[in-house]
Write an enzyme that holds these catalytic residues in place. Structure first.
Site, PDB file in Angstrom:
ATOM      1  N   GLY A 323    -106.899 -36.716  76.664  1.00  0.00           N
ATOM      2  CA  GLY A 323    -106.929 -38.115  77.060  1.00  0.00           C
ATOM      3  C   GLY A 323    -105.589 -38.704  77.407  1.00  0.00           C
ATOM      4  N   GLY A 324    -104.574 -37.880  77.627  1.00  0.00           N
ATOM      5  CA  GLY A 324    -103.257 -38.386  77.982  1.00  0.00           C
ATOM      6  C   GLY A 324    -103.236 -38.980  79.374  1.00  0.00           C
ATOM      7  N   ASN A 332    -105.305 -30.007  83.265  1.00  0.00           N
ATOM      8  CA  ASN A 332    -105.285 -29.381  81.942  1.00  0.00           C
ATOM      9  C   ASN A 332    -105.561 -27.890  81.987  1.00  0.00           C
ATOM     10  OD1 ASN A 332    -106.290 -31.640  79.265  1.00  0.00           O
ATOM     11  ND2 ASN A 332    -104.830 -31.951  80.887  1.00  0.00           N
ATOM     12  N   ASN A 391    -109.757 -29.827  74.644  1.00  0.00           N
ATOM     13  CA  ASN A 391    -108.332 -30.083  74.409  1.00  0.00           C
ATOM     14  C   ASN A 391    -108.164 -31.510  73.909  1.00  0.00           C
ATOM     15  OD1 ASN A 391    -105.530 -30.739  76.612  1.00  0.00           O
ATOM     16  ND2 ASN A 391    -105.502 -30.136  74.479  1.00  0.00           N
ATOM     17  N   ARG A 471     -98.699 -36.624  87.555  1.00  0.00           N
ATOM     18  CA  ARG A 471     -99.407 -37.297  86.471  1.00  0.00           C
ATOM     19  C   ARG A 471     -99.294 -38.824  86.587  1.00  0.00           C
ATOM     20  NH1 ARG A 471    -101.555 -33.890  82.067  1.00  0.00           N
ATOM     21  NH2 ARG A 471    -101.787 -35.909  81.026  1.00  0.00           N
ATOM     22  N   HIS A 542     -98.512 -29.234  72.397  1.00  0.00           N
ATOM     23  CA  HIS A 542     -99.897 -29.709  72.438  1.00  0.00           C
ATOM     24  C   HIS A 542    -100.733 -28.991  73.490  1.00  0.00           C
ATOM     25  CE1 HIS A 542    -102.982 -32.573  71.391  1.00  0.00           C
ATOM     26  NE2 HIS A 542    -103.075 -33.077  72.606  1.00  0.00           N
ATOM     27  N   TRP A 543    -100.086 -28.293  74.399  1.00  0.00           N
ATOM     28  CA  TRP A 543    -100.776 -27.667  75.529  1.00  0.00           C
ATOM     29  C   TRP A 543    -100.716 -26.146  75.428  1.00  0.00           C
ATOM     30  CZ3 TRP A 543    -100.356 -29.623  81.230  1.00  0.00           C
ATOM     31  CH2 TRP A 543    -101.273 -30.659  81.407  1.00  0.00           C
TER      32      TRP A 543
END
Length: 560
Positions: A323-324, A332, A391, A471, A542-543
């Site tokens: 949800g970034g 993603n 994710n 992004r 985080h990825w």
């Protein structure tokens, strides 16, 4: 023409070298001629002994480009040009010339810091003719060189000036290119021989410096057979069959195991400098070259839900993004769709408010509602059961589905999903704080986005200007700004309250160095979920699916 005569060789680093052993010969039709002790793969495309080098590495990136000059005198002339333009260079040492299989050469940096080499005297093995392992016709090389390469420099205008004024590349034409549907990009195509372009420089954002290399075949049949091989191998077709406006090439683009693409085509236009004039093309293709041939749209109630559909088989894997700001299924999971689709049918879904799906005025980050929409999407597609790989936000949505729609869930992979408050990290975690603040205060800025992205990824070298710009554009559409800036932003994580109801076999994946959802938030999920296992990636944020793509794909495929 200038001192440079052709594109001679290219070198890359790859995090998943083993997949290249099948992809390069089996899909591209290149000959795997050598494997060095360090794992480097050396590929042939013609009589030259060494055309493409794939080196094992921690990142998937272009490492160097080798441009061929005519002879020793031409190399000395190039040295004079570089000296006159105050461009530092050094000669290739004995080991380097031996590795490249050339007589002599030099190396320097372009304006973007890309390693450039120039050489003469490439070794040829005509006594051992190049034979494609798939039986296709030869690649078009000879005086035109290996093919062409397209890169995205940080400073576009400076790079164009460097190759034109320092290295004497000639401009073929310009093209306006829209890749994101948000703003136009610009590309400059340059030639050093009759091939329409050996180099193209572009300023549109894709998240990494290398866009693609092009390999030219002789006939349409050869291209068609390559296309069928790519489909049969489950490779991701980035751009479907089409014809370009400027060089007349008939081609398609296939994603490599390293996340950049190879254009395979035929029928390239040739330039005669005595009659050629520079043009500007307002579109890159006369027809075809549709972006993301896996891209689909389905009507779910009053929503248009976008998804990627790749691969085949009885087992379906649904990928749900985070949800970034600027997230989508493609941003993603672009490094995972192709590899996973070799084993499963893969659906990567853009949830409402993200990617190309509808962005309604309310319910932003409403996990239970997102779960309803995802479930309804599968119902509409007549999919009765699937594995779910989520994710962060997508993991939360997957947990809701496990409880509310258990009949459609097979196994769960929850990656970077917050299960409880962190034990060791500060509260709120750094990355979560950036997400909460992004749309508020003075509103979104590139500086805010960069701070968030840097908190999300362990390897800071992966954060490029293009990646930030891509992004930022995706996160600032008018309809998204309206809903995301509403005062009641849903940021409350409560999935631990129903974790004991998640009965499906589950795999929890976390990066040890995650500053968005620290790994210790998984401990409560691990305690409460009766069938959960935990895997932690070192040197990873985080990825995990991006930073440790090859290992991630292997772990997930084996678990499912």
């Amino acid at each position: 023409m200038g001192t440079i005569r052709a594109l001679g060789y290219v070198g890359f680093t790859a995090t998943n070298i083993d997949r290249w052993k099948d992809f390069a010969p089996g899909v591209l039709g290149l000959q795997l001629s050598e494997t060095w002790p360090d794992g480097t793969l050396v590929l042939r495309a013609d009589a030259y002994q060494r055309r493409i080098f794939i080196h094992p590495g921690r990142v998937d990136e272009i490492r160097y480009i080798g441009w061929e000059v005519y002879d020793a005198d031409s190399l000395e002339k190039l040295k004079s040009q570089l000296t006159g333009k105050r461009v530092p260079f050094v000669d290739l040492n004995e080991d380097e010339t031996a590795h490249r299989a050339v007589i002599d050469g030099l190396k320097f940096l372009d304006t973007d810091g890309l390693h450039i080499e120039a050489f003469y005297g490439a070794s040829q093995s005509k006594h051992e003719p190049f034979v494609s392992p798939v039986g296709q016709g030869p690649f078009v090389t000879g005086e035109q060189g290996l093919g062409h390469i397209v890169v995205h420099p940080e400073n576009y205008s400076a790079a164009v000036a460097f190759y034109k004024d320092v290295l004497d590349f000639k401009i073929s034409d310009y093209c306006t290119i829209n890749t994101l549907g948000a703003r136009d990009g610009h590309a400059t195509f340059m030639h050093v021989n009759p091939r329409h372009h050996s180099l193209a420089l572009a300023n549109f954002p894709i998240g990494q410096r290398l866009n693609h290399i092009m390999l030219e075949l002789e006939t349409i049949d050869d291209v068609g057979c390559a296309y069928e091989r790519a489909l049969a191998a489950g490779a991701h077709i980035l751009l479907d069959l089409g014809r370009h406006t400027n060089d007349d090439v008939f081609s398609f683009y296939v994603m490599t195991p390293s996340g950049w693409s190879v254009e395979i085509g035929c029928g390239g236009r040739r330039i005669d400098d005595t009659t050629w004039h520079v043009s500007h093309h307002t579109r890159p293709s006369s027809w075809g070259h549709n972006l993301d041939s896996t891209s689909r749209m389905v009507k779910v109630g009053n929503l248009d839900i976008h998804y990627h559909d790749s691969g085949s088989g009885d087992q379906v894997v649904v990928l749900l993004h985070g949800g970034g700001p600027g997230a989508s299924s493609w941003s993603n999971f672009q490094r995972n769709i192709g590899p996973l689709s070799e084993h499963f049918r893969v659906l990567a879904i853009d949830m409402p408010h993200f990617g190309k799906s509808t962005k309604p005025e309310g319910r932003y980050l409403d996990r239970p509602w997102y779960a309803e929409v995802v479930g309804a999407t599968l119902d509409t597609l007549n999919i009765s059961k699937a594995h779910f790989v989520g994710n962060s936000l997508g993991g939360s949505v997957s947990m809701v589905l496990s409880v509310e729609r258990p009949e459609i869930v097979d196994r769960l992979v929850l990656m970077g999903t917050m299960g409880s408050l962190p034990v060791f990290a500060p509260l709120p975690p750094e990355g979560a704080k950036h997400i909460i603040e992004y749309y508020h205060g003075e509103g979104p800025t590139r500086e805010k986005l960069e701070a968030f992205l840097r908190s999300m990824i362990y390897d800071q070298n992966l954060i490029t200007t293009d990646f930030i710009e891509e992004r930022f554009i995706a996160s600032t559409t008018p309809e998204l700004l309206f809903v995301a800036q509403q005062p009641k932003l849903n940021t409350h994580f409560t999935q631990w309250q129903t974790a004991d109801q998640v009965k499906h076999k589950s795999l929890l994946l976390y990066g040890r160095d995650d500053r968005v959802v620290p790994w210790d938030t998984s401990l409560l999920l691990l305690r409460l979920m009766p069938n959960a296992d935990l895997h932690i990636f070192s040197r990873c944020g985080h990825w995990a699916q991006w930073e440790r793509a090859d290992e991630f794909n292997s772990v997930v495929a084996n678990f499912l």
